[in-house]
Design a protein around this motif. Structure first.
Motif, PDB file in Angstrom:
ATOM      1  N   ALA A 239       0.823  -1.221   0.000  1.00 18.93           N
ATOM      2  CA  ALA A 239       0.000   0.000   0.000  1.00 18.93           C
ATOM      3  C   ALA A 239       0.851   1.262   0.000  1.00 18.93           C
ATOM      4  O   ALA A 239       0.511   2.264   0.621  1.00 18.93           O
ATOM      5  CB  ALA A 239      -0.948   0.005   1.198  1.00 18.93           C
ATOM      6  N   ASP A 265     -13.272   1.170   7.682  1.00 19.30           N
ATOM      7  CA  ASP A 265     -12.143   1.414   6.786  1.00 19.30           C
ATOM      8  C   ASP A 265     -10.884   0.833   7.413  1.00 19.30           C
ATOM      9  O   ASP A 265     -10.745   0.798   8.647  1.00 19.30           O
ATOM     10  CB  ASP A 265     -11.946   2.912   6.545  1.00 19.30           C
ATOM     11  N   LYS A 274      -6.116   6.181   5.320  1.00 22.14           N
ATOM     12  CA  LYS A 274      -6.759   4.991   4.785  1.00 22.14           C
ATOM     13  C   LYS A 274      -5.762   4.211   3.938  1.00 22.14           C
ATOM     14  O   LYS A 274      -5.009   4.785   3.160  1.00 22.14           O
ATOM     15  CB  LYS A 274      -7.977   5.378   3.947  1.00 22.14           C
ATOM     16  N   TYR A 276      -4.876   1.603   0.990  1.00 23.91           N
ATOM     17  CA  TYR A 276      -5.452   1.147  -0.274  1.00 23.91           C
ATOM     18  C   TYR A 276      -4.651  -0.054  -0.775  1.00 23.91           C
ATOM     19  O   TYR A 276      -3.450   0.060  -1.022  1.00 23.91           O
ATOM     20  CB  TYR A 276      -5.432   2.264  -1.314  1.00 23.91           C
ATOM     21  N   GLU A 278      -4.232  -3.232  -3.607  1.00 24.87           N
ATOM     22  CA  GLU A 278      -4.538  -3.508  -5.010  1.00 24.87           C
ATOM     23  C   GLU A 278      -4.940  -4.955  -5.245  1.00 24.87           C
ATOM     24  O   GLU A 278      -5.643  -5.247  -6.215  1.00 24.87           O
ATOM     25  CB  GLU A 278      -3.324  -3.164  -5.886  1.00 24.87           C
ATOM     26  N   ALA A 283      -8.055  -6.829  -0.208  1.00 21.67           N
ATOM     27  CA  ALA A 283      -8.519  -5.937  -1.278  1.00 21.67           C
ATOM     28  C   ALA A 283      -9.824  -6.448  -1.866  1.00 21.67           C
ATOM     29  O   ALA A 283     -10.740  -5.666  -2.165  1.00 21.67           O
ATOM     30  CB  ALA A 283      -7.455  -5.824  -2.369  1.00 21.67           C
TER      31      ALA A 283
END
Length: 626
Positions: A239, A265, A274, A276, A278, A283
C-alpha cells in the motif's frame, strides 16, 4: 608437523560426515513439513599446514589437514520465490471473489416460485385481473395478497444482501488482525535471524518459517519483498509504504465510517490514513463490500423506490368505489418531515440543504416534437457536474435519452400525462446521499419555459441541494411538483399501506369522473398500474422493470464466471510454480537415503583411517627400541 596431526585430520572427517548424515536425516524428517527447504552440507578442504611464507619448513608442497564443514545452506531460488509471492496475492484476491460472488448468485438464483421477479409478475397480473373486474372484492384481495408476498420477497432479498455485506465487514476485521499478527511474527523472526547470522550461522529453519509466513501474508495483501545491505535486511512493502523493515513493523487499524453506514475502513495505525490495497484477500473483501454488494443493494433500492413511487403516483390520483382519493398503495417513509425537503446537514440547528427525490414538470410534452431550443443542461454526476447539450433540431425523446446516457445521477422520462420527470438515483460516492437531486441547471429554456421544471435559465435560477428552500425555484414559479427523498434502503422498509391492508375497498381501480365521483366499472387506474410493467420508467440505468431484472441476473452471472475462471487460472499458475520450486527445494527421500549411504561410507572410511593411524602410533610408541 605434529605426530598426532593425522588423528586430528581423521576427527575432522568424522565430524564432517556425521554432520552430513545428520543434515540428510533432518531433511527426511521434514519431508512433509510445510514450507521446508532441503539443506545441503558444503564440505571444503581444511587450510593446509604450510603457507608460502619464510617460516615454513623445507617440505615440498602443502600438507593437507582434511575436511571441514563450510556451511549448511538451503537450496532456494529467490527469483522463483518472488514470482510465487506475486502470484499468491492474485490468487487470494480471486479466490475470495469467487467464494462471495457465488453467495450473491445464490441470492438471485432463488426458486422461480419465490423470486422477486416472479412475485412482481404476479403483482402486475393481479392488477390486470382487477382491470377486467374493477368492482370485484376477490380481485382486490388477490392484489393485496400479491402485493404482500412481493413486499416480503423484496425484504428477503435485501436482508440476504445486507447479511453478505455484514459478513464481508466481519471478514475484513478478522483479516486485518491476521495481517497484524503475521507482520509481528515476521519482524520477530527477522531479529532472530540477524542475531544468528551475526554468530556466523545459517538459520535455515527460521528462514523457512519466515518464507511460509510471507506467503501467507501475500495471500492476504499485495506485498513486495526485498533484501538490502550486507546483513540482508528483510523489507516488505504494501500500500505504498514499508510494512516490515528488519525488526520494525507497522500495523493496521479498523475505523468505523459514518458515511459508509458504519462499515469499517482499514487505516495505518501510525498515520491514520486509509490504506489502499490492489490485490490479495483484503482488497477483494473491501471491493466486494463497498462496490459489488453495495451496488446490488443500491440497484434493489432503486427498483423498490421507483416501484413504490410509480404505483403510488397512479393510486394516489385514483378513486375507490366509496369515493376516496389520495390514498398511497404503499406506505412511503420520508427521510425528513419537512414538506419542502429542508434538512440540517451540518447539525448546527439551521436548515442548510434540500432533500428532493423527484421533480415533475408542469407542461405536457410530445416526445416526437422538435424543441426548437439550444442550450446546455448541468446535472449532478458521480464526480462533479455533467453537461448535457441540446439543439433546436432535437426531439423531446432525444434530450431525455441524452440525459439518461450522460452518466448523471439524475434520470428522466415522461409520466402518464407526458410531463417530464427528473428523478435522483443512488449515489456512487458514499459522501453523497441516495435519492437526492443535487443540482439542475439550464443555460437555455428547455427546463424552464418548455417543460416547466425551473423558473428560469442560468445559475441564478438553478436548483441546488446545498441550500434550504431550494424548491422555491420550482413550486412557486412554475407549478412543478416534487417529492421529498425517502429514508435510505427502501427495499428494507417498503410495505403495503396499513389503510389498504385493513380494508381492501381502499384499493382503487378507476379515476374520478368529471363530477369528482366514482365511475362504476372504471378500470383506468388498474390498467395504468398494470402497464407500468413494460413502460419506460428509468429504473436506474435500465428503462423497464423487466430490463432491470434481466440485467441484474446477467451482470452477477458474468461476475461469477470471471471470478471462477480467474481463480482457476491463478491456481494453475501457482501449482506450476510450486512444482518448479519443489523440484529445487523439495525433499526427495530416495536422494536423501542415497546421500546417507554415501556419507556413511565416508564416516566408516574416516574411522578406519583413525584406526590405522592409531596402530602406527602404537608401533612407534610401544614397540620401537624393544
Amino acid at each position: 608437523m605434529s605426530t598426532f596431526s593425522s588423528i586430528e585430520l581423521g576427527k575432522r572427517s568424522l565430524f564432517a560426515h556425521r554432520q552430513a548424515v545428520q543434515t540428510a536425516g533432518h531433511n527426511i524428517s521434514n519431508s512433509s513439513t510445510e514450507g521446508y527447504t532441503r539443506q545441503r552440507v558444503n564440505m571444503r578442504a581444511f587450510e593446509p599446514l604450510y603457507r608460502p611464507d619464510l617460516s615454513r619448513a623445507e617440505t615440498p608442497g602443502q600438507i593437507g589437514q582434511g575436511v571441514d564443514v563450510g556451511s549448511i545452506n538451503r537450496l532456494r531460488d529467490e527469483l522463483l520465490d518472488t514470482r510465487i509471492v506475486g502470484e499468491t496475492y492474485d490468487l487470494g484476491y480471486w479466490n475470495t471473489r469467487d467464494n462471495y460472488i457465488l453467495m450473491l448468485e445464490e441470492v438471485y438464483n432463488e426458486p422461480d416460485i419465490t423470486s422477486v421477479r416472479t412475485r412482481l409478475d404476479e403483482f402486475w397480473d393481479a392488477w390486470q385481473e382487477l382491470s377486467v373486474y374493477p368492482e370485484s372484492d376477490s380481485a382486490r384481495q388477490v392484489v393485496l395478497t400479491r402485493a404482500t408476498t412481493l413486499q416480503d420477497a423484496i425484504h428477503h432479498q435485501y436482508r440476504a444482501l445486507t447479511g453478505i455485506r455484514d459478513m464481508l465487514n466481519g471478514d475484513i476485521e478478522a483479516t486485518v488482525k491476521q495481517v497484524n499478527d503475521i507482520t509481528r511474527q515476521i519482524a520477530s523472526l527477522n531479529e532472530e535471524i540477524v542475531k544468528s547470522k551475526a554468530m556466523g550461522d545459517n538459520p535455515n529453519d527460521l528462514m523457512d518459517t519466515r518464507d511460509v509466513l510471507t506467503e501467507k501474508l501475500a495471500n492476504l495483501i499485495d506485498i513486495s519483498v526485498t533484501k538490502v545491505d550486507e546483513d540482508e535486511t528483510y523489507i516488505i512493502y504494501t500500500a505504498g509504504r514499508e510494512l516490515v523493515q528488519g525488526k520494525r513493523f507497522r500495523t493496521f487499524d479498523i475505523q468505523s465510517v459514518i458515511n459508509n453506514e458504519g462499515y469499517s475502513d482499514v487505516i495505518w495505525s501510525d498515520f491514520g490514513d486509509k490504506a489502499y490495497f490492489e490485490s490479495g484477500k483484503l482488497a477483494a473483501l473491501i471491493e466486494l463490500r463497498d462496490v459489488d454488494v453495495r451496488n446490488e443493494i443500491k440497484n434493489l433500492d432503486t427498483m423498490a423506490m421507483n416501484f413504490v413511487d410509480l404505483v403510488n403516483d397512479v393510486h394516489r390520483n385514483a378513486m375507490t368505489l366509496s369515493g376516496k382519493t389520495g390514498i398511497d398503495f404503499f406506505r412511503e417513509q420520508y427521510f425528513i418531515d419537512n414538506l419542502n425537503g429542508n434538512f440540517d446537514r451540518s447539525g448546527d440547528g439551521v436548515y442548510d440543504s434540500s432533500y428532493i427525490f423527484r421533480i415533475t414538470g408542469s407542461y405536457e410534452l410530445d416526445p416526437r416534437a422538435q424543441i426548437g431550443l439550444e442550450g446546455v443542461l448541468t446535472l449532478s454526476g458521480p464526480e462533479g457536474m455533467v453537461e448535457v447539450p441540446y439543439n433546436s433540431t432535437d426531439m423531446v425523446a432525444d434530450v431525455i435519452a441524452r440525459i439518461n446516457q450522460s452518466n448523471a445521477e439524475v434520470v428522466a422520462y415522461l409520466d402518464q400525462n407526458n410531463k417530464l420527470v427528473l428523478k435522483a438515483t443512488t449515489s456512487e460516492s458514499i459522501d453523497n446521499p441516495d435519492f437526492v437531486i443535487r443540482h439542475i441547471e439550464d443555460s437555455g429554456r428547455f427546463l424552464a419555459g418548455y417543460t416547466g421544471v425551473l423558473s428560469g435559465s442560468g445559475p441564478e435560477n438553478a436548483y441546488d441541494w446545498e441550500t434550504a428552500n431550494a424548491v422555491a425555484v420550482l413550486s412557486e414559479n412554475t407549478g412543478a411538483q416534487y417529492a421529498v427523498s425517502p429514508i435510505a434502503h427502501p427495499a428494507g422498509w417498503m410495505e403495503v399501506n396499513p389503510v389498504i391492508r385493513t380494508d381492501i375497498h381502499n384499493i382503487a381501480a378507476g379515476y374520478p369522473s368529471h363530477e369528482g365521483l366514482p365511475y362504476p366499472g372504471d378500470n383506468r387506474a388498474a390498467l395504468a398500474i398494470a402497464s407500468i410493467r413494460n413502460t419506460p420508467v428509468m429504473v436506474g440505468s435500465t428503462r423497464t422493470f423487466d430490463e432491470y431484472f434481466a440485467e441484474s441476473v446477467t451482470l452477477i452471472g458474468l461476475k461469477g464466471e470471471q471470478a471462477q475462471r480467474s481463480h482457476e487460472t491463478q491456481l494453475a499458475i501457482l501449482n506450476e510454480l510450486h512444482t518448479m520450486r519443489d523440484s529445487i527445494s523439495g525433499v526427495n527421500v530416495d536422494e536423501e537415503l542415497s546421500d546417507i549411504i554415501k556419507f556413511q561410507y565416508g564416516y566408516s572410511a574416516s574411522a578406519r583411517f583413525i584406526s590405522v593411524v592409531n596402530d602406527m602410533l602404537d608401533t612407534i610408541i610401544n614397540r620401537l627400541g624393544v
